[in-house]
Write an enzyme that holds these catalytic residues in place. Structure first.
Site, PDB file in Angstrom:
ATOM      1  N   HIS A  67      40.786  95.617 -38.713  1.00 38.80           N
ATOM      2  CA  HIS A  67      41.744  94.925 -39.575  1.00 38.80           C
ATOM      3  C   HIS A  67      43.054  95.701 -39.667  1.00 38.80           C
ATOM      4  O   HIS A  67      44.151  95.132 -39.579  1.00 38.80           O
ATOM      5  CB  HIS A  67      41.104  94.748 -40.953  1.00 38.80           C
ATOM      6  CG  HIS A  67      41.887  93.905 -41.892  1.00 38.80           C
ATOM      7  ND1 HIS A  67      41.571  93.780 -43.227  1.00 38.80           N
ATOM      8  CD2 HIS A  67      42.993  93.125 -41.718  1.00 38.80           C
ATOM      9  CE1 HIS A  67      42.427  92.969 -43.815  1.00 38.80           C
ATOM     10  NE2 HIS A  67      43.305  92.561 -42.925  1.00 38.80           N
ATOM     11  N   GLU A  70      44.923  95.312 -36.517  1.00 37.09           N
ATOM     12  CA  GLU A  70      45.530  93.981 -36.428  1.00 37.09           C
ATOM     13  C   GLU A  70      46.909  93.986 -37.082  1.00 37.09           C
ATOM     14  O   GLU A  70      47.868  93.419 -36.556  1.00 37.09           O
ATOM     15  CB  GLU A  70      44.610  92.967 -37.102  1.00 37.09           C
ATOM     16  CG  GLU A  70      45.180  91.555 -37.164  1.00 37.09           C
ATOM     17  CD  GLU A  70      45.047  90.931 -38.544  1.00 37.09           C
ATOM     18  OE1 GLU A  70      46.072  90.548 -39.133  1.00 37.09           O
ATOM     19  OE2 GLU A  70      43.911  90.832 -39.037  1.00 37.09           O
ATOM     20  N   HIS A  71      47.025  94.636 -38.235  1.00 32.89           N
ATOM     21  CA  HIS A  71      48.321  94.764 -38.913  1.00 32.89           C
ATOM     22  C   HIS A  71      49.252  95.689 -38.134  1.00 32.89           C
ATOM     23  O   HIS A  71      50.446  95.403 -37.976  1.00 32.89           O
ATOM     24  CB  HIS A  71      48.111  95.346 -40.311  1.00 32.89           C
ATOM     25  CG  HIS A  71      47.616  94.372 -41.322  1.00 32.89           C
ATOM     26  ND1 HIS A  71      48.313  94.074 -42.469  1.00 32.89           N
ATOM     27  CD2 HIS A  71      46.483  93.631 -41.384  1.00 32.89           C
ATOM     28  CE1 HIS A  71      47.635  93.193 -43.187  1.00 32.89           C
ATOM     29  NE2 HIS A  71      46.511  92.915 -42.553  1.00 32.89           N
ATOM     30  N   GLU A 145      50.068 100.561 -43.293  1.00 31.89           N
ATOM     31  CA  GLU A 145      49.216  99.380 -43.172  1.00 31.89           C
ATOM     32  C   GLU A 145      47.768  99.657 -43.556  1.00 31.89           C
ATOM     33  O   GLU A 145      47.067  98.756 -44.010  1.00 31.89           O
ATOM     34  CB  GLU A 145      49.292  98.826 -41.740  1.00 31.89           C
ATOM     35  CG  GLU A 145      50.673  98.397 -41.317  1.00 31.89           C
ATOM     36  CD  GLU A 145      51.232  97.294 -42.210  1.00 31.89           C
ATOM     37  OE1 GLU A 145      50.471  96.389 -42.623  1.00 31.89           O
ATOM     38  OE2 GLU A 145      52.444  97.338 -42.508  1.00 31.89           O
ATOM     39  N   GLU A 167      44.801  94.761 -49.969  1.00 30.38           N
ATOM     40  CA  GLU A 167      44.300  93.424 -49.640  1.00 30.38           C
ATOM     41  C   GLU A 167      42.794  93.353 -49.860  1.00 30.38           C
ATOM     42  O   GLU A 167      42.277  92.401 -50.452  1.00 30.38           O
ATOM     43  CB  GLU A 167      44.624  93.084 -48.183  1.00 30.38           C
ATOM     44  CG  GLU A 167      44.080  91.729 -47.750  1.00 30.38           C
ATOM     45  CD  GLU A 167      44.205  91.481 -46.259  1.00 30.38           C
ATOM     46  OE1 GLU A 167      43.632  90.480 -45.786  1.00 30.38           O
ATOM     47  OE2 GLU A 167      44.842  92.285 -45.563  1.00 30.38           O
TER      48      GLU A 167
END
Length: 973
Positions: A67, A70-71, A145, A167
């Site tokens: 994840h 991905e950012h 991130e 998040e």
């Protein structure tokens, strides 16, 4: 172009070519000769072209490395050495889709555009991002991130910050989300699915920068890639870009990313997990019970589609027998089912929410007894037909609202392709559907139930139960942990963290150079049509009633929206306008049981939905009209039957079944409550705007926290006689011939048939005079803190700029893009660590800024308050301004599905928005200059000085900021 299997095309060898009649597409399967990269082209007439590159990325722990990557790969690359190429593309591209997604075992990077030049630009930036990211040059990307120690001086306590960290704190705050992330670990204890690919906040800070880079080195290699091209683009040019610009620079590499199958269990596994509720919150009715089964390998097309239908049959439809049995047994207040086909082995889940912990055995017994009875006695063939028809309609319609078709097809392809299966098996559904339809005359689904559920020991029972003080305990443990870490650090180590945090801040605050920014490819304003699209809409009449006719080809599907003016409903009954729609098709009618009417609707239509909404009058500030809206879609040949069923629902529904209505109220409350955790920003926006206008106040009553509180009150003080009387009165005041406007989409030939059917339908409606009400709402700024158990906030501030003397214009639409991808993005997301932030300015004067999964409150509000200063000094090069304009036009020109075209056209009509208004806004966007943005500074300054705000979030954090708010309210009851 003619293709030959075995030939090379721009470095790619064609392995297979086949027609996919279900899509009207040609499928071409390639393999890159030098690297072994896999590529599929779906050739269609669709001009909304899609490119996606994906990698199999199985996590080895729950630090969230897939994840975070991905950012991070989208934060600068070899050719595009800016801090945020992703944001630059959002500013200056006509893309119809631009994002990245982390799944449990793969990460994909899809883009879409209807403009060829733009499409190639997007492909180039994304390929450079995933294959040559700047993560190796700048550790600050990982810190920003992923996570980092946030400390400014040695006297401060250590804290964690990072976009993904915050998040996932938000994701793990929701019990639904926590359950969803727990189930795979219960079923797959020996392979990658036991880990959280998104990242568990407790584990994310264990990820090192080296491990982060090593993961990219291993898995982000062309030999481990799966590429899709979709649409009417030039395949040779597309392959040339991919090969010449990127893949030819790599050699084939053996990437060990295989995911082993989980060995089946010999007995069901039990797992118990807790989630937090506040200290004075009741524990009663807060437990989740979930039975979960591993079904089979995902590359089996028949099992894949059959279980999608079976899930609908057993648990999703109104007549679903398993759902009915569980609710009738008093096991929980909401029943859900899911078939997850995004992993190597698919899973089927049966869940009851708002249950009691001691109902575990009863839950299991009801499930098993009900399923055994269905196997023994057989499933009602009408339910089988209804469920197959509903899923088949969706497959044939191919309407994926909000997503380009190519992306949905790519994900279906990956469900088999990623695991060594045939890529097109889930797209070629005709033969599979034919086999499944034998269920209409055989015990097809009964056999599936017996084999894959009743006698399947590869299963788990997960209990998610509430516990008071969990969040507070975890917060204290984290605080103590960080204090211990800091105490063990030397002064030099602390200074190192301070310097790293300072370096990150400097990087975040240092703007990219003009030279670097200009490397991001941008299309020209000349590529944009100056004229706004005119949606087809013609005002007609049928039997004296107004019709909005949208004349376009719909593949013989009728799209119909009926709007009933609801001003005839008394003010105290407004919530019932939403409630009646939530109950329709779920209660008995004069001539049918609720199961029967549900089945008939599914057999004859693609669905009928009901909603309450309102439209502001664009030409009269402060005026608005509320409506009860009915949306339906059906084959043209079934329009008569559809309206017969609709009339039965609207005019003959019975609201006097005490047990059924009580059950539905509890289910509705549970469902709305579940959505609160994931939509805190929407809650905050609605509540905020309700402080400033009567239209927004109305919307809050039917869609916001007020509606949830209304359901809570109905459940607590349930009285079937009062409820039935109120619903019947609302029904009488709504479904009157003088209230209705209909919107029909189809071609002229089919309109003629619709005219006859609709004329007969009108004759069934009430014709008494309706007295319209003038609602006397007391609009006032409450400035509320809405308290939820969780670790993040959703912070909104705004008001109504028209009431302050300002007018709406297209520059405000342009400002949404500029603020969202510059000032707010940099200050609230990049520096502040929130997952998202955006501004919105509406034609009715509603204006707001809101953050999403935000660790902060006052700091965020300070950013909002100072935005006017940014606007006062706003000055960017012409090229940057053009990018903002292009990015704004992208939003205005978002492609609409067949069902959406007529809805949007009708919405414009009902809101009194003329084509010249739409064109004026477009002209103001296209003519946008730095001066027109500067001129908006007074609006923002005045709006923020009104000091109207609302926040949803952590009880502890909002109480720490109590001086900001006037009122506090706990949301969950």
């Amino acid at each position: 172009m003619k293709y030959t299997v075995g030939n090379l095309y721009k470095g790619f060898k064609l392995l297979e070519e086949k027609e996919i009649k279900e899509l009207g597409a040609k499928g071409l399967i390639f393999e890159h000769e030098k690297t072994g990269a896999k590529l599929i082209k779906l050739e269609t007439v669709d001009d909304n072209k899609v490119f996606s590159i994906g990698f199999r990325t199985p996590p080895h722990d729950s630090t969230g490395v897939p994840h975070i990557l991905e950012h991070s790969v989208l934060c600068g690359s070899r050719k595009y050495d800016t801090k945020e190429p992703f944001v630059e593309l959002l500013k200056g591209s006509l893309n119809t889709f631009l994002n990245a997604m982390t799944f449990s075992d793969k990460t994909i990077y899809p883009v879409a555009s209807r403009n060829e030049k733009d499409f190639f630009n997007l492909m180039d930036v994304y390929l450079d991002a995933v294959l040559y990211p700047n993560i190796y040059k700048h550790e600050e990307i990982f810190m920003q991130e992923g996570w980092h120690y946030n400390i400014k001086n040695e006297n401060e306590p250590l804290t964690y910050n990072g976009v993904v960290y915050n998040e996932m704190k938000g994701a793990y705050s929701s019990p639904d989300s926590l359950l969803y992330r727990t189930i795979p670990s219960s079923l797959f204890p020996d392979n990658t699915y036991k880990y959280s690919s998104g990242g568990n906040p407790a584990d994310i800070p264990n990820l090192t920068y080296k491990e982060f880079l090593d993961f990219h080195r291993k898995y982000y290699h062309p030999s481990n890639s799966y590429i899709l091209l979709y649409g009417n683009g030039n395949i040779e040019k597309e392959l040339e870009l991919i090969n010449e610009g990127y893949l030819k620079n790599f050699n084939k590499q053996c990437v060990d990313s295989e995911i082993p199958l989980q060995k089946p269990f010999e007995e069901m596994k039990d797992l118990e997990v807790t989630y937090g509720v506040s200290e004075n919150e009741t524990l009663e009715g807060k437990t989740f019970l979930s039975l979960n089964y591993v079904i089979g390998e995902n590359k089996d097309p028949e099992l894949y589609l059959a279980f999608e239908i079976l899930n609908y049959l057993l648990l999703r439809s109104t007549s679903a027998p398993l759902k009915k049995a569980l609710l009738n047994a008093g096991l929980g207040k909401s029943v859900t089912g899911s078939f997850d086909n995004s992993m190597k082995q698919s899973t089927f889940t049966i869940t009851v929410k708002n249950a009691e912990e001691n109902q575990k055995q009863d839950f299991k017994a009801v499930v098993m007894n009900t399923l055994k009875d269905l196997v023994k006695s057989g499933i009602d063939k009408e339910i089988v037909e209804a469920s197959i028809n509903r899923i088949e309609f969706e497959l044939r319609e191919g309407d994926f609202e909000g997503y380009p078709k190519g992306l949905i097809y790519y994900m279906k392809i990956m469900d088999s392709w990623l695991y060594g299966g045939k890529p097109f098996v889930h797209l070629e559904f005709e033969n599979t559907l034919k086999k499944i339809k034998t269920a209409l005359t055989t015990n097809y689904f009964e056999k599936l139930i017996d084999k894959y559920i009743i006698n399947n020991y590869h299963s788990s029972f997960v209990i998610l139960k509430p516990e008071r003080g969990v969040n507070e305990k975890q917060a204290k443990e984290l605080e103590d942990k960080l204090e211990i870490i800091k105490n063990r650090l030397s002064k030099e180590q602390i200074n190192d963290f301070i310097e790293k945090a300072r370096a990150l801040k400097i990087r975040q605050e240092t703007p990219d150079s003009k030279e670097v920014l200009e490397k991001i490819p941008v299309i020209s304003l000349e590529d944009i049509d100056e004229k706004a699209e005119r949606l087809p809409l013609e005002v007609r009449e049928i039997s004296g009633s107004k019709v909005l006719f949208s004349n376009y080809h719909t593949n013989k599907i009728a799209y119909v929206n009926l709007y009933f003016n609801s001003l005839g409903v008394k003010e105290e009954f407004i919530p019932y306008v939403r409630l009646i729609g939530d109950l329709f098709s779920k209660v008995d009618t004069k001539n049918y049981s609720y199961e029967k009417i549900s089945n008939l609707i599914n057999i004859n239509t693609g669905g009928i939905s009901y909603s309450a909404l309102s439209y502001a009058n664009n030409e009269a500030f402060g005026e608005y009209t509320p409506y009860f809206k009915i949306s339906l879609k059906t084959l043209e040949s079934k329009v008569p039957k559809t309206f017969e069923l609709l009339g039965e629902v609207l005019l003959n529904s019975k609201f006097d079944d005490e047990n059924r209505i009580k059950q539905l109220i509890s289910e509705l409350k549970s469902r709305v409550q579940s959505g609160l955790f994931s939509s805190g920003h929407i809650i905050a926006i609605r509540r905020l705007l309700s402080y400033t206008s009567k239209k927004a106040y109305y919307d809050e009553i039917i869609q916001g926290i007020a509606y949830y509180k209304f359901l809570c009150d109905l459940e607590k003080n349930f009285n079937i006689n009062i409820l039935a009387d109120n619903l019947n009165e609302v029904s009488k005041n709504l479904f009157n011939i003088s209230n209705i406007i209909v919107n029909y989409a189809g071609v002229e030939e089919d309109y003629t048939n619709f005219e006859k059917v609709y004329s007969s339908f009108l004759n069934t409606l009430d014709k008494d005079n309706v007295n319209y009400n003038n609602y006397d709402f007391k609009v006032t700024a409450k400035n509320e803190a809405l308290l939820l158990q969780g670790d993040v906030q959703y912070v909104a501030k705004g008001g109504n700029f028209k009431s302050l003397g300002y007018e709406y214009n297209g520059a405000l639409t342009l400002l949404e893009t500029i603020a969202g991808f510059d000032y707010l993005w940099n200050n609230v997301r990049v520096k502040g660590g929130a997952y998202g932030v955006f501004a919105n300015f509406r034609r009715d004067g509603g204006g707001y800024i809101v953050s999403y999964r935000d660790p902060k409150v006052k700091e965020t509000l300070k950013v909002y308050d100072e935005m006017y200063k940014y606007l006062e000094s706003f000055d960017v090069p012409l090229r940057e301004m053009q990018k903002y304009i292009i990015g704004t036009i992208r939003k205005l020109d978002h492609p609409l599905s067949n069902s959406s075209k007529c809805e949007v056209a009708a919405a414009y009509y009902l809101a009194n928005i003329k084509q010249e208004d739409i064109q004026k806004e477009r002209d103001e966007v296209l003519r946008g200059k730095a001066e027109s943005i500067k001129a908006l500074a007074p609006i923002l300054k005045t709006l923020m000085e009104e000091d109207i705000l609302c926040a949803v979030g952590s009880e502890a954090t909002l109480n720490e900021n109590k001086d900001v708010f006037k009122n506090f309210m706990k949301i969950i009851e």
